[in-house]
Enzyme design. Structure first.
Site, mmCIF file in Angstrom:
data_model
loop_
_atom_site.group_PDB
_atom_site.id
_atom_site.type_symbol
_atom_site.label_atom_id
_atom_site.label_comp_id
_atom_site.label_asym_id
_atom_site.label_seq_id
_atom_site.Cartn_x
_atom_site.Cartn_y
_atom_site.Cartn_z
ATOM 1 N N ASP A 29 21.085 -35.959 10.513
ATOM 2 C CA ASP A 29 20.381 -37.203 10.814
ATOM 3 C C ASP A 29 20.329 -37.492 12.307
ATOM 4 O O ASP A 29 21.065 -36.891 13.089
ATOM 5 C CB ASP A 29 21.103 -38.386 10.149
ATOM 6 C CG ASP A 29 21.122 -38.238 8.653
ATOM 7 O OD1 ASP A 29 20.268 -37.518 8.112
ATOM 8 O OD2 ASP A 29 22.018 -38.856 8.034
ATOM 9 N N TYR A 60 32.163 -30.598 8.008
ATOM 10 C CA TYR A 60 31.848 -31.698 8.914
ATOM 11 C C TYR A 60 33.147 -32.343 9.395
ATOM 12 O O TYR A 60 34.145 -32.353 8.672
ATOM 13 C CB TYR A 60 31.055 -32.790 8.187
ATOM 14 C CG TYR A 60 29.577 -32.537 8.086
ATOM 15 C CD1 TYR A 60 28.714 -32.932 9.107
ATOM 16 C CD2 TYR A 60 29.023 -31.926 6.964
ATOM 17 C CE1 TYR A 60 27.339 -32.723 9.017
ATOM 18 C CE2 TYR A 60 27.649 -31.714 6.862
ATOM 19 C CZ TYR A 60 26.813 -32.119 7.897
ATOM 20 O OH TYR A 60 25.459 -31.914 7.808
#
Lengths: 244, 244
Positions: A52, A110
């Site tokens: 994003d 992540y």
């Protein structure tokens, strides 16, 4: 026709995310432009998945097909000279023709960096999320374990997004304290839109004492977005690695 | 009248250095403005020393005198709310009336960060100096030892600057390798204008094989700026700590 796999680092702050979109600076579009400048070919650059707006990558994976005969070991420097400094191609290698960055991805890792010092940081202000209230890291460590395994993470994705399935498997989790920093790390077979940022926000609520660690399984099972914590900002999030 | 000592972190990239100057954004001026907004008083903020445009500080020290009765432990937050996020007051404490940040400074530590990876870095591009040619770190380690002790560093300061004396004493030095990074660290009783950046540039020349480590004493003794290496850019340099 060669199939080239790139390993890409980027500073998310400068971009409206990975995905190509008109009139908005994006990472995919920038690299496709650089590839065209170097090879003369318009290519489709396929990433392991989108990131994003604002999210960083230490090592995103993406592949493209080319008839160019530029030696593969020259590709990183050739592309980097055409790219903004906020994107760096760290590596390029030739892979078999049927390799696909998204379909063949086995797992991704992540991390989310929280600065839990008293005043935050000037130098790393765009690279970590600052929260001055002291978080209980032990509780966060207990809580993150409940995310491991296969679950329906419907309650941990941005509302209004449609994916076929919201079932994902998380293989490994970790909450680490390093001085003033708290680092949340998750490895899984895939992550829904905003999922890591919502899990991190939920862990912050645990650290603040607002959510009991033992309530996590219940929150996951509820599949109710409103039961989970808030979505933390993108600039604390890093795609660390993609494994095949 | 209270004497308050601040510990200050800043991202040098956003400023034309520490020192107050008209029409140029500077750290001293910004903090003096914040102090005036909080206390209503115009103060002189005295730092341990200036840092140049672009140079970062993890922990600069500076003091000012005030009649304000704001509790000292509230000062960091009070000032931080008035400051840009690229400056953070990390600590404030009351010190004795005659304490002076510059005159009483016993030693300072600086570090210079070099990225010696193949492609440099996107995320930390404004926080370290990138040089892709592989440096010989062992030679750099040998070379840096010769800077220790008391020397006339006339050859290691920016030309055109006038300081009373160019004799400085370096207490401790270190060259460390951490993955793709090479970190140069120097502790001394004081540093001349651009001195750490010129020493670091000289060590890069040593790492490149352009200067023999054993030549360093001769280069220092020559007091000739042209014999030393180039001045590395400011954004790799950090004032790490100031000791009293």
């Amino acid at each position: 026709m060669k199939n080239i796999k790139l390993t890409i680092e980027y500073d998310g702050k400068d971009f409206n995310g990975w995905q190509k979109q008109p009139n908005k600076l994006n990472i995919q579009g920038e690299i496709e432009r650089a590839i065209e400048e170097v090879t003369g070919e318009k290519v489709d650059l396929i990433a392991s998945g989108r990131t994003d707006a604002g999210v960083h990558a230490l090592a995103q994976s993406a592949n493209f097909k080319t008839n160019s005969n530029i030696p593969v070991e020259k590709i990183p420097v050739a592309l980097n000279t055409k790219l903004k400094k906020s994107i760096r191609i760290q590596d390029a290698k030739e892979v078999e023709e049927k390799f696909h960055s998204r379909y063949n991805c086995k797992q991704k890792t992540y991390k989310y960096i929280i600065n839990n010092g008293e005043q935050g940081t000037a130098i790393y202000r765009n690279l970590e999320y600052f929260i001055p209230t002291k978080l209980n890291v032990e509780k966060m460590k207990t809580a993150i374990n409940f995310f491991e395994g296969e679950h329906d993470f419907k309650g941990f994705k941005a509302s209004g997004t449609s994916s076929k399935s919201s079932i994902r498997k998380i293989y490994k989790t970790k909450v680490e304290k390093d001085g003033d920093r708290i680092i949340i790390q998750l490895t899984g077979n895939g992550f829904l839109y905003n999922m890591v940022r919502i899990i991190s926000g939920t862990l912050v609520d645990v650290g603040l004492g607002k959510i009991d660690p033992e309530k996590i399984p219940e929150i996951i099972e509820s599949k109710d977005r409103t039961k989970a914590g808030k979505t933390l900002p993108p600039y604390g999030l890093y795609l660390v690695k993609v494994e095949y």
